[in-house]
Write an enzyme that holds these catalytic residues in place. Structure first.
Site, PDB file in Angstrom:
ATOM      1  N   CYS A 252      -1.637  -8.028  -5.547  1.00  0.00           N
ATOM      2  CA  CYS A 252      -0.283  -7.716  -5.225  1.00  0.00           C
ATOM      3  C   CYS A 252      -0.663  -6.932  -3.683  1.00  0.00           C
ATOM      4  O   CYS A 252       0.141  -6.867  -2.524  1.00  0.00           O
ATOM      5  CB  CYS A 252       0.225  -6.462  -5.732  1.00  0.00           C
ATOM      6  N   CYS A 253      -1.741  -6.720  -3.486  1.00  0.00           N
ATOM      7  CA  CYS A 253      -2.782  -5.816  -2.051  1.00  0.00           C
ATOM      8  C   CYS A 253      -2.854  -6.950  -1.709  1.00  0.00           C
ATOM      9  O   CYS A 253      -2.758  -6.744  -0.560  1.00  0.00           O
ATOM     10  CB  CYS A 253      -3.222  -5.366  -2.614  1.00  0.00           C
ATOM     11  N   CYS A 335       1.118   2.587  -0.483  1.00  0.00           N
ATOM     12  CA  CYS A 335       2.368   2.634  -0.881  1.00  0.00           C
ATOM     13  C   CYS A 335       2.525   3.145  -1.932  1.00  0.00           C
ATOM     14  O   CYS A 335       2.243   4.062  -2.072  1.00  0.00           O
ATOM     15  CB  CYS A 335       2.143   0.714  -1.937  1.00  0.00           C
ATOM     16  N   CYS A 338       1.461   3.718  -5.485  1.00  0.00           N
ATOM     17  CA  CYS A 338       0.164   4.109  -5.569  1.00  0.00           C
ATOM     18  C   CYS A 338      -0.619   5.228  -5.566  1.00  0.00           C
ATOM     19  O   CYS A 338      -1.507   5.179  -5.316  1.00  0.00           O
ATOM     20  CB  CYS A 338      -0.381   2.396  -5.806  1.00  0.00           C
ATOM     21  N   CYS A 363      -8.795  -1.944  -1.367  1.00  0.00           N
ATOM     22  CA  CYS A 363      -8.028  -2.662  -2.105  1.00  0.00           C
ATOM     23  C   CYS A 363      -7.830  -3.636  -1.017  1.00  0.00           C
ATOM     24  O   CYS A 363      -6.898  -5.141  -0.774  1.00  0.00           O
ATOM     25  CB  CYS A 363      -6.261  -2.483  -0.827  1.00  0.00           C
TER      26      CYS A 363
HETATM   27  S1  SF4 Z   1      -1.452  -0.466  -2.650  1.00  0.00           S
HETATM   28 FE1  SF4 Z   1       0.438  -0.489  -4.351  1.00  0.00          FE
HETATM   29  S2  SF4 Z   1       1.905  -1.893  -4.023  1.00  0.00           S
HETATM   30 FE2  SF4 Z   1       0.754  -1.359  -2.324  1.00  0.00          FE
HETATM   31  S3  SF4 Z   1       0.781  -3.772  -2.183  1.00  0.00           S
HETATM   32 FE3  SF4 Z   1      -1.668  -2.635  -3.216  1.00  0.00          FE
HETATM   33  S4  SF4 Z   1      -0.514  -3.068  -5.360  1.00  0.00           S
HETATM   34 FE4  SF4 Z   1       1.007  -3.657  -4.625  1.00  0.00          FE
END
Ligand code: SF4
Length: 376
Positions: A252-253, A335, A338, A363
């Site tokens: 996701c990151c 985010c 998170c 991340c």
């Molecule tokens: S912080 Fe969470 S929602 Fe944002 S990109 Fe990373 S995993 Fe995805």
């Protein structure tokens, strides 16, 4: 047989026997088998002078298959090819006639520097000057605590676009203030201020963006992820799939942050971030500036050495707008799904991906932030 050591240009008196001989048409399976087998020398054959496939095989053995043992070139080779052999990853060459050893020596010693990266010189020579310039900037920034002076120094020394990635955190707000106050943008510096709009930001972050734009008269560009990639990710893992595993979270990151960041940094000569050494153990050695070999730019962390008290004092003294979430216990804000508030005394990074181990909690935006740039 007479062998020349390509690194020292000296004859080898008592060479080891070859374990495997690879022909130029060897496929990837043959390379994997050779690299994974006996650690003894692998010889690559050059049946004719015009056949250069052996150079590619050597590079694949080193870079794709991680072969660490002796790599030997055999067949039709001439002294002018010595440097190519060395840079492709060969250790030795079978020269057949020991009387030609001095010619090989002359050829190998004649060229001492290379411009393109290769197996033996990962850092291209053209970047050596950039690395030195980044080290000089690091030294110059270390001579002052004054952030506005630091920003001017950065603008003076970096030619071309300077990207400033802000998350609207305290450090970034302080840097944005210093950029505005320094007047470097008005003086012509190409400072590109942007934030990664992951699609999962807190509304308070968006409010802070607008407030900051009005106050500092600087546009903050929103960099969005690729819509199709986000759709595929959510279709595969679900809306909150990043909670299910570290791999999902990193995916996701990667889609929402890393790739958009890479796109935003393309062509930039400098990259300003708000990293601070106090953030976590992983950031304890972050330099003020260093050459980022991965991205081919100078990465600058102008508040790396600042303490939390310094930061708070600067914000208060300059009445800098900050994200209202800070007042509710949120310190490091990413985010919304998170990030959580932390308790007094907890490490700032505890509130990010709190379900993961500390050492895995980057991340991917900052590659090995503890040491970044120093390996270059
Ligand atoms: S912080 Fe969470 S929602 Fe944002 S990109 Fe990373 S995993 Fe995805």
């Amino acid at each position: 047989m007479a062998l020349v050591d390509l690194a020292t240009a000296k004859l080898i008196a008592d060479p080891d026997d070859v374990a495997t001989v690879l022909e130029p048409n060897a496929d990837d399976g043959a390379l994997a088998a050779a690299a994974g087998g006996n650690a003894g020398p692998i010889a690559i054959s050059f049946p004719t002078f015009a056949d250069g496939r052996g150079f590619s095989l050597a590079r694949l053995l080193r870079e794709r298959h991680g072969f660490k043992g002796e790599l030997r070139a055999i067949g039709h080779l001439i002294p002018d090819q010595g440097q190519f052999l060395l840079r492709s990853g060969f250790d030795t060459v079978d020269i057949a006639d020991p009387d030609t050893a001095h010619v090989w020596k002359f050829s190998l010693e004649r060229i001492g520097r290379n411009y393109q990266p290769a197996v033996r010189n990962g850092l291209p020579l053209r970047w050596e000057a950039s690395r030195k310039a980044a080290a000089a900037l690091d030294e110059a920034l270390g001579k002052t605590d004054d952030l506005v002076t630091r920003i001017k120094e950065i603008a003076n020394r970096i030619e071309g676009r300077i990207a400033f990635s802000t998350s609207l955190g305290l450090e970034d707000q302080v840097i944005l203030h210093a950029i505005a106050k320094s007047g470097v943008i008005k003086s012509g510096a190409a400072v590109d201020v942007f934030t990664l709009d992951t699609g999962r930001l807190f509304p308070e972050v968006l409010e802070t963006i607008e407030l900051s734009e009005l106050r500092f008269r600087i546009r903050i560009r929103l960099v969005a992820p690729d819509a199709a990639e986000v759709e595929d990710l959510v279709a595969r893992d679900g809306v909150f799939g990043f909670r299910q595993s570290i791999d999902n979270r990193k995916a996701c990151c990667e889609v929402r942050k890393v790739r958009p960041l890479n796109r935003a940094l393309q062509g930039a000569q400098g990259w300003i971030t708000g990293l601070r050494r106090e953030h976590s153990d992983a950031r304890a050695e972050v330099p003020l500036a260093a050459w980022d070999t991965e991205r081919g730019l100078t990465k600058i962390n102008p508040v790396a050495d600042w303490s939390e008290q310094q930061l708070a004092a600067y914000i208060s003294a300059n009445n800098i707008p900050v994200n209202p979430l800070h007042a509710r216990g949120f310190v490091s804000i990413g985010c919304a799904p998170c990030t959580r508030a932390i308790q007094p005394g907890e490490s700032p990074r505890v509130g990010r991906w709190w379900w993961e181990n500390e050492e895995k909690k980057e991340c991917g935006l900052h590659v090995d932030p503890k040491r970044e740039g120093r390996a270059a």
